[in-house]
Design a protein around this motif. Structure first.
Motif, PDB file in Angstrom:
ATOM      1  N   THR A   4       0.842  -1.192   0.000  1.00 38.31           N
ATOM      2  CA  THR A   4       0.000   0.000   0.000  1.00 38.31           C
ATOM      3  C   THR A   4       0.878   1.244   0.000  1.00 38.31           C
ATOM      4  OG1 THR A   4      -1.697  -1.178   1.244  1.00 38.31           O
ATOM      5  CG2 THR A   4      -1.837   1.214   1.222  1.00 38.31           C
ATOM      6  N   PRO A   5       0.864   2.007  -1.094  1.00 42.29           N
ATOM      7  CA  PRO A   5       1.682   3.231  -1.123  1.00 42.29           C
ATOM      8  C   PRO A   5       1.039   4.323  -0.274  1.00 42.29           C
ATOM      9  CG  PRO A   5       0.408   3.047  -3.131  1.00 42.29           C
ATOM     10  CD  PRO A   5       0.136   1.796  -2.338  1.00 42.29           C
ATOM     11  N   LYS A   6       1.860   5.253   0.126  1.00 39.70           N
ATOM     12  CA  LYS A   6       1.362   6.430   0.860  1.00 39.70           C
ATOM     13  C   LYS A   6       0.897   7.467  -0.154  1.00 39.70           C
ATOM     14  CE  LYS A   6       4.410   5.745   4.811  1.00 39.70           C
ATOM     15  NZ  LYS A   6       4.632   4.373   4.530  1.00 39.70           N
ATOM     16  N   ARG A   7      -0.007   8.317   0.269  1.00 40.11           N
ATOM     17  CA  ARG A   7      -0.566   9.356  -0.593  1.00 40.11           C
ATOM     18  C   ARG A   7       0.532  10.207  -1.220  1.00 40.11           C
ATOM     19  NH1 ARG A   7      -4.823  11.250  -1.520  1.00 40.11           N
ATOM     20  NH2 ARG A   7      -6.457  12.245  -0.481  1.00 40.11           N
ATOM     21  N   GLU A   8       1.529  10.594  -0.435  1.00 37.62           N
ATOM     22  CA  GLU A   8       2.627  11.424  -0.938  1.00 37.62           C
ATOM     23  C   GLU A   8       3.424  10.692  -2.022  1.00 37.62           C
ATOM     24  OE1 GLU A   8       2.540  10.586   2.569  1.00 37.62           O
ATOM     25  OE2 GLU A   8       1.065  12.195   2.758  1.00 37.62           O
ATOM     26  N   GLN A   9       3.611   9.389  -1.848  1.00 38.01           N
ATOM     27  CA  GLN A   9       4.342   8.599  -2.841  1.00 38.01           C
ATOM     28  C   GLN A   9       3.578   8.547  -4.162  1.00 38.01           C
ATOM     29  OE1 GLN A   9       4.548   5.062  -0.402  1.00 38.01           O
ATOM     30  NE2 GLN A   9       6.753   5.311  -0.114  1.00 38.01           N
ATOM     31  N   VAL A  10       2.267   8.397  -4.077  1.00 36.15           N
ATOM     32  CA  VAL A  10       1.443   8.359  -5.288  1.00 36.15           C
ATOM     33  C   VAL A  10       1.502   9.708  -5.996  1.00 36.15           C
ATOM     34  CG1 VAL A  10      -0.913   8.119  -6.177  1.00 36.15           C
ATOM     35  CG2 VAL A  10      -0.091   6.562  -4.400  1.00 36.15           C
ATOM     36  N   LEU A  11       1.371  10.785  -5.235  1.00 35.40           N
ATOM     37  CA  LEU A  11       1.427  12.115  -5.840  1.00 35.40           C
ATOM     38  C   LEU A  11       2.790  12.373  -6.493  1.00 35.40           C
ATOM     39  CD1 LEU A  11      -0.425  14.185  -3.098  1.00 35.40           C
ATOM     40  CD2 LEU A  11      -1.264  13.597  -5.387  1.00 35.40           C
ATOM     41  N   ALA A  12       3.866  11.936  -5.856  1.00 41.07           N
ATOM     42  CA  ALA A  12       5.201  12.117  -6.434  1.00 41.07           C
ATOM     43  C   ALA A  12       5.356  11.298  -7.715  1.00 41.07           C
ATOM     44  CB  ALA A  12       6.271  11.727  -5.416  1.00 41.07           C
ATOM     45  N   ALA A  13       4.841  10.070  -7.721  1.00 39.11           N
ATOM     46  CA  ALA A  13       4.935   9.227  -8.916  1.00 39.11           C
ATOM     47  C   ALA A  13       4.140   9.827 -10.069  1.00 39.11           C
ATOM     48  CB  ALA A  13       4.439   7.819  -8.614  1.00 39.11           C
ATOM     49  N   LEU A  14       2.969  10.365  -9.775  1.00 38.27           N
ATOM     50  CA  LEU A  14       2.149  10.982 -10.816  1.00 38.27           C
ATOM     51  C   LEU A  14       2.781  12.283 -11.321  1.00 38.27           C
ATOM     52  CD1 LEU A  14      -1.419  10.350  -9.375  1.00 38.27           C
ATOM     53  CD2 LEU A  14      -0.316   9.171 -11.295  1.00 38.27           C
ATOM     54  N   ALA A  15       3.396  13.035 -10.432  1.00 39.17           N
ATOM     55  CA  ALA A  15       4.067  14.279 -10.836  1.00 39.17           C
ATOM     56  C   ALA A  15       5.263  13.965 -11.746  1.00 39.17           C
ATOM     57  CB  ALA A  15       4.532  15.054  -9.606  1.00 39.17           C
ATOM     58  N   ALA A  16       5.933  12.850 -11.497  1.00 38.49           N
ATOM     59  CA  ALA A  16       7.078  12.454 -12.317  1.00 38.49           C
ATOM     60  C   ALA A  16       6.647  12.084 -13.737  1.00 38.49           C
ATOM     61  CB  ALA A  16       7.830  11.303 -11.669  1.00 38.49           C
ATOM     62  N   ILE A  17       5.405  11.617 -13.882  1.00 35.34           N
ATOM     63  CA  ILE A  17       4.904  11.254 -15.198  1.00 35.34           C
ATOM     64  C   ILE A  17       4.675  12.517 -16.028  1.00 35.34           C
ATOM     65  CG2 ILE A  17       2.963  10.231 -16.471  1.00 35.34           C
ATOM     66  CD1 ILE A  17       2.767   8.180 -14.197  1.00 35.34           C
ATOM     67  N   GLY A  18       4.321  13.592 -15.347  1.00 35.83           N
ATOM     68  CA  GLY A  18       4.186  14.868 -16.051  1.00 35.83           C
ATOM     69  C   GLY A  18       2.808  15.138 -16.440  1.00 35.83           C
TER      70      GLY A  18
END
Length: 137
Positions: free
Chosen positions: A123-137
């Motif tokens: 289970t990822p943390k909310r911050e990790q998901v947001l960082a991964a999505l931000a990296a996608i652009g």
């Protein structure tokens, strides 16, 4: 003192393993992607997001899967360009083998072209998901 030495060694090793496991669980890794492999809407059964898609693999009796599903479903409500697709791992064993999914929940982060750019086991943390999505652009 000699009788406590093996116990202290076992406790130290178990603690080190516990810290490592807790740090690794849910962390998003970008080096797991299969080069040149694309996930298409035909394979996933749904259209991809215009920017990114989170593909969650779960199993029926997986409690962390429910928490992950709730987190990701809630997050995409405010993101029109991101989609969350839920896949039952037990019903899609061929795809699970092809993508080397080893545990549930596993969430793949794919870009608009269907290329995997990251994955989270656990289970990822909310911050990790947001960082991964931000990296996608």
């Amino acid at each position: 003192m000699k009788t406590y030495l093996p116990l202290l060694i076992v406790l130290a090793l178990a603690s080190a393993y516990g810290f490592w496991w807790k740090r690794k669980e849910g962390a998003i890794r970008s080096n797991k992607a299969i080069p040149g492999h694309r996930l298409s809407p035909a394979v996933l059964g749904e259209a991809l997001g215009s920017r990114a898609t989170m593909v969650q693999f779960s199993s029926a009796f997986c409690t962390p899967c429910r928490a992950t599903h709730a987190l990701l479903s809630q997050m995409v409500i405010s993101m029109a360009d991101v989609k969350h697709i839920h896949i039952d791992a037990e019903s899609h064993l061929e795809l699970v083998r092809e993508l080397d999914i080893r545990s549930t929940p596993t969430t793949l982060f794919i870009n608009k072209d269907g290329v995997e750019v990251g994955r989270a086991a656990g289970t990822p943390k909310r911050e990790q998901v947001l960082a991964a999505l931000a990296a996608i652009g």
